[in-house]
Motif scaffolding. Structure first.
Motif, PDB file in Angstrom:
ATOM      1  N   LEU A  15       0.544  -0.708   0.294  1.00 18.57           N
ATOM      2  CA  LEU A  15       0.175   0.389  -0.381  1.00 18.57           C
ATOM      3  C   LEU A  15       0.698   0.650   0.281  1.00 18.57           C
ATOM      4  O   LEU A  15       1.716   0.765  -0.047  1.00 18.57           O
ATOM      5  N   ILE A  16       0.262   1.939   0.022  1.00 19.77           N
ATOM      6  CA  ILE A  16       1.847   3.590  -0.063  1.00 19.77           C
ATOM      7  C   ILE A  16       2.073   3.464   1.033  1.00 19.77           C
ATOM      8  O   ILE A  16       1.844   3.136   2.385  1.00 19.77           O
ATOM      9  N   TYR A  17       2.743   4.736   1.247  1.00 16.86           N
ATOM     10  CA  TYR A  17       4.174   4.633   2.421  1.00 16.86           C
ATOM     11  C   TYR A  17       3.818   5.875   2.068  1.00 16.86           C
ATOM     12  O   TYR A  17       3.838   7.068   2.160  1.00 16.86           O
ATOM     13  N   LYS A  21      10.495   4.439  -1.669  1.00 10.52           N
ATOM     14  CA  LYS A  21       9.128   3.832  -2.020  1.00 10.52           C
ATOM     15  C   LYS A  21       7.295   3.899  -3.166  1.00 10.52           C
ATOM     16  O   LYS A  21       7.059   5.158  -2.034  1.00 10.52           O
ATOM     17  N   ARG A  22       7.184   3.590  -3.781  1.00 16.27           N
ATOM     18  CA  ARG A  22       5.631   3.945  -3.924  1.00 16.27           C
ATOM     19  C   ARG A  22       4.587   2.523  -4.020  1.00 16.27           C
ATOM     20  O   ARG A  22       5.360   1.687  -3.734  1.00 16.27           O
ATOM     21  N   ASP A  23       3.626   2.703  -3.747  1.00 18.43           N
ATOM     22  CA  ASP A  23       2.469   1.553  -4.047  1.00 18.43           C
ATOM     23  C   ASP A  23       3.067   0.035  -5.024  1.00 18.43           C
ATOM     24  O   ASP A  23       3.288   1.554  -5.974  1.00 18.43           O
ATOM     25  N   GLY A  24       2.525  -0.284  -4.838  1.00 21.25           N
ATOM     26  CA  GLY A  24       2.251  -1.168  -5.621  1.00 21.25           C
ATOM     27  C   GLY A  24       3.685  -1.769  -6.220  1.00 21.25           C
ATOM     28  O   GLY A  24       3.993  -1.963  -7.169  1.00 21.25           O
ATOM     29  N   ASP A  42      12.149  -3.520   4.444  1.00 19.87           N
ATOM     30  CA  ASP A  42      12.562  -2.637   4.897  1.00 19.87           C
ATOM     31  C   ASP A  42      12.804  -2.679   5.992  1.00 19.87           C
ATOM     32  O   ASP A  42      12.612  -3.343   7.258  1.00 19.87           O
ATOM     33  N   GLN A  76      14.872   4.688   7.274  1.00 20.40           N
ATOM     34  CA  GLN A  76      15.137   3.719   6.943  1.00 20.40           C
ATOM     35  C   GLN A  76      15.839   3.128   5.673  1.00 20.40           C
ATOM     36  O   GLN A  76      15.762   3.580   5.118  1.00 20.40           O
ATOM     37  N   GLN A 114      10.118   5.887   5.479  1.00 18.34           N
ATOM     38  CA  GLN A 114       9.548   5.404   4.913  1.00 18.34           C
ATOM     39  C   GLN A 114       7.875   4.640   5.947  1.00 18.34           C
ATOM     40  O   GLN A 114       9.036   3.572   5.645  1.00 18.34           O
ATOM     41  N   LEU A 115       6.825   4.708   6.040  1.00 15.24           N
ATOM     42  CA  LEU A 115       6.336   3.538   6.556  1.00 15.24           C
ATOM     43  C   LEU A 115       5.214   3.138   5.985  1.00 15.24           C
ATOM     44  O   LEU A 115       4.795   3.963   6.030  1.00 15.24           O
ATOM     45  N   GLY A 116       5.504   2.309   5.220  1.00 15.94           N
ATOM     46  CA  GLY A 116       4.455   1.542   4.721  1.00 15.94           C
ATOM     47  C   GLY A 116       3.082   0.959   5.774  1.00 15.94           C
ATOM     48  O   GLY A 116       3.247   0.751   6.889  1.00 15.94           O
ATOM     49  N   LEU A 117       1.999   0.547   5.125  1.00 17.35           N
ATOM     50  CA  LEU A 117       0.700   0.297   5.390  1.00 17.35           C
ATOM     51  C   LEU A 117      -0.052  -0.776   5.301  1.00 17.35           C
ATOM     52  O   LEU A 117      -0.922  -0.861   5.349  1.00 17.35           O
ATOM     53  N   ASN A 156       4.002  -3.628   8.365  1.00 20.87           N
ATOM     54  CA  ASN A 156       4.448  -4.196   6.758  1.00 20.87           C
ATOM     55  C   ASN A 156       4.998  -4.906   6.064  1.00 20.87           C
ATOM     56  O   ASN A 156       4.259  -5.609   5.115  1.00 20.87           O
ATOM     57  N   GLU A 184       5.875  -1.115  13.418  1.00 19.06           N
ATOM     58  CA  GLU A 184       5.302  -0.706  12.209  1.00 19.06           C
ATOM     59  C   GLU A 184       5.411  -1.006  11.076  1.00 19.06           C
ATOM     60  O   GLU A 184       4.941  -1.597   9.941  1.00 19.06           O
ATOM     61  N   MET A 185       7.048  -0.257  11.454  1.00 22.29           N
ATOM     62  CA  MET A 185       7.801  -1.013   9.584  1.00 22.29           C
ATOM     63  C   MET A 185       8.295  -2.695   9.671  1.00 22.29           C
ATOM     64  O   MET A 185       7.553  -3.072   8.435  1.00 22.29           O
TER      65      MET A 185
END
Lengths: 263, 249
Positions: free
Chosen positions: A44-46, B175-178, B37, B70, A67-70, B24, B20-21
């Motif tokens: 998902l988005i970061y 990073k971008r989603d996908g 990450d 990270q 950046q933390l991913g969701l 994910n 949280e990391m």
């Protein structure tokens, strides 16, 4: 903190969907013409805490941001159109396509649907129909007194009349193909309909230039589900589900600790 | 708040971000092309304290543990044979280049498909670029053969060369989603990748080590508990001091 809970929750959701998909593949392991599906996930988005490349001082930049991913989500479960194995049946109306094409069938609604399941039968009017009674497109009719039905590798359907030696041609089966078969819409009962993603069908004769494949009479195409592979995927999904549930538990315990600080 | 309390609280916050990391990463154990990450801890020194240090003073400056940034672990994921000729995996460093509305994106997720016009594209519909930055046009009716050097052939004819690029400073990617990456600082530029092979009918699975993630999860949890105990201890000490200083009326 709540983010960790939701990220792990999204992972559990995704793995659950993967198990659902595996269950459907396994349930159809013996369905003629069935094509397995495979679940694909994406992250998902970061959330950007520190933008990479931001200025850290007058001379320096942050080399990599924070950046933390969701979490994750299932993005697609595409149909895998690999060839299934062939099983000999000796039924003259059982057909397999050695290639990438699809049979065309006319639905009761008048719409044309596409299938790889070549288990055909004759209805009471002598039309070649699928096991659900939908006629093949273009329609081919065999007279009731016909003795033997032969379907050539180029799709020519011929039969012999009693007392005659020369065979007569009843019609020719046509095949269709798509630019992106993975984008076809599954109707169930082995039928597919085209979508914007799959593109329009290219119709042609078996064995032609379009690369649709040739026909083989007296065989059916088994599903392309590999039971071993599905079991392995099932174990992987189950363990991933478990790992995500552990993260939920850890987040919960840490939250509890926070609540206990002020005692 | 005294030093002990603020250091412990900052540590707790950092551990939460670690979790949280980790969450994910664990959620994406099944995501093709995903890279895990990891966190970089650092000590935060307040601007006043660093200014004082520059002047030659070394006060008992408060330094706090924080997650500064990270880093993404770009190690190879396991290869997964799929049998689909449009599934590609990279062995060795490098990325596929795809064209999005927001400029080029880089990915190691080779789960491609053909558009209805016959263009090679990702699941999101971004065109895969060849070495000249052009989309790759294929004949959907014909078999596609992609060799290890990334040359796409149909019926023995060379159609295109899939672009595989690498970066001298890989940390400049965000990073971008996908499972996409985008260049986020102007210090990095893509170069053609050397010695990276393209494997057809294979996907690269996520490189999250599940067993290690479980161990780190326990680590995060226990460290967090320790810090929580430290905060509790601090509260008790504060209370003791208040008790001593209590003026009996």
């Amino acid at each position: 903190m709540i983010r960790a809970l939701f990220s792990a929750g999204s992972g559990m959701n995704a793995q659950q969907m993967s198990i659902d998909n595996i269950a459907n593949n396994l349930a159809n392991a013996n369905t003629v013409g069935f094509k397995m599906r495979r679940t694909q996930f994406q992250d998902l988005i970061y959330q950007n805490y520190i933008q990479p490349g931001a200025a850290a001082g007058s001379q320096t930049v942050v080399p990599a941001g924070l950046q933390l991913g969701l979490g994750t989500r299932p993005v697609s479960n595409e149909v895998i159109f690999t060839q299934g194995s062939f099983q000999e049946t000796d039924n003259p109306l059982d057909l397999v396509i050695q290639g990438r094409g699809f049979f065309q069938v006319r639905l009761p609604s008048g719409e044309v649907a596409y299938t790889r399941a070549g288990e055909f039968q004759l209805d009471r009017d002598g039309n070649i129909v699928t096991s659900t009674g939908d006629p093949i497109e273009p329609q081919i009719t065999i007279p009731p007194q016909a003795q033997s039905i032969t379907i050539g590798s180029d799709g020519t359907v011929s039969y012999t009349q009693p007392g005659q030696t020369a065979s007569q041609v009843a019609g020719q089966i046509q095949l269709a193909n798509f630019a992106n078969p993975a984008g076809l819409n599954s109707l169930g009962t082995g039928l597919f309909t085209p979508t914007d993603a799959s593109g329009d069908p290219t119709v042609g004769l078996p064995g032609g230039q379009e690369g649709l494949g040739t026909l083989q009479q007296g065989y059916v195409e088994q599903s392309n589900v590999s039971v071993v592979e599905e079991f392995i995927n099932m174990i992987v999904s189950q363990r991933a589900y478990e790992a995500n549930s552990k993260v939920v538990k850890a987040a919960d315990e840490m939250y509890q600790d926070v609540n206990n600080i002020s005692q | 708040m005294d030093n002990l309390m603020s250091a412990a609280a900052s540590g707790m916050k950092a551990q939460m971000e670690s979790l949280e990391m980790l969450a994910n990463n664990v959620a994406n154990t099944g995501t093709v092309g995903f890279k895990s990450d990891r966190e970089f801890y650092n000590l935060y020194t307040s601007p006043d304290a660093s200014a004082a240090a520059a002047d030659g003073f070394h006060p008992d400056a408060s330094t706090l543990p924080v997650i500064e940034r990270q880093w993404t672990d770009f190690s190879q994921g396991t290869l997964l044979p799929t049998g689909n000729p449009l599934d590609l995996a990279l062995t060795g460093p490098g990325f596929f280049v795809v064209k999005s509305a927001a400029g080029p994106l880089y990915t190691r997720n080779g789960n491609f498909q053909l558009s209805k016009e016959g263009q090679l594209e990702t699941q999101q519909g971004y065109a895969v670029e060849d070495d000249k930055g052009q989309p790759i046009q294929l004949d959907p009716a014909q078999r596609v053969d992609i060799s290890a050097d990334g040359v796409v052939r149909q019926q023995g004819q060379e159609i295109a060369q899939i672009a595989v690029v690498d970066f001298s400073k890989i940390s400049g990617l965000a990073k971008r989603d996908g499972t996409y990456f985008q260049i986020d600082s102007n210090v990095v530029a893509p170069n053609p990748a050397k010695d990276t092979q393209v494997k057809q009918a294979t996907l690269e699975n996520s490189n999250v080590p599940a067993a290690e993630a479980a161990v780190r999860l326990v680590g995060v949890l226990r460290q967090f508990e320790m810090l929580q105990r430290a905060v509790s201890l601090g509260t008790q000490m504060d209370k003791s001091i208040q008790d001593i200083a209590k003026v009996t009326s």
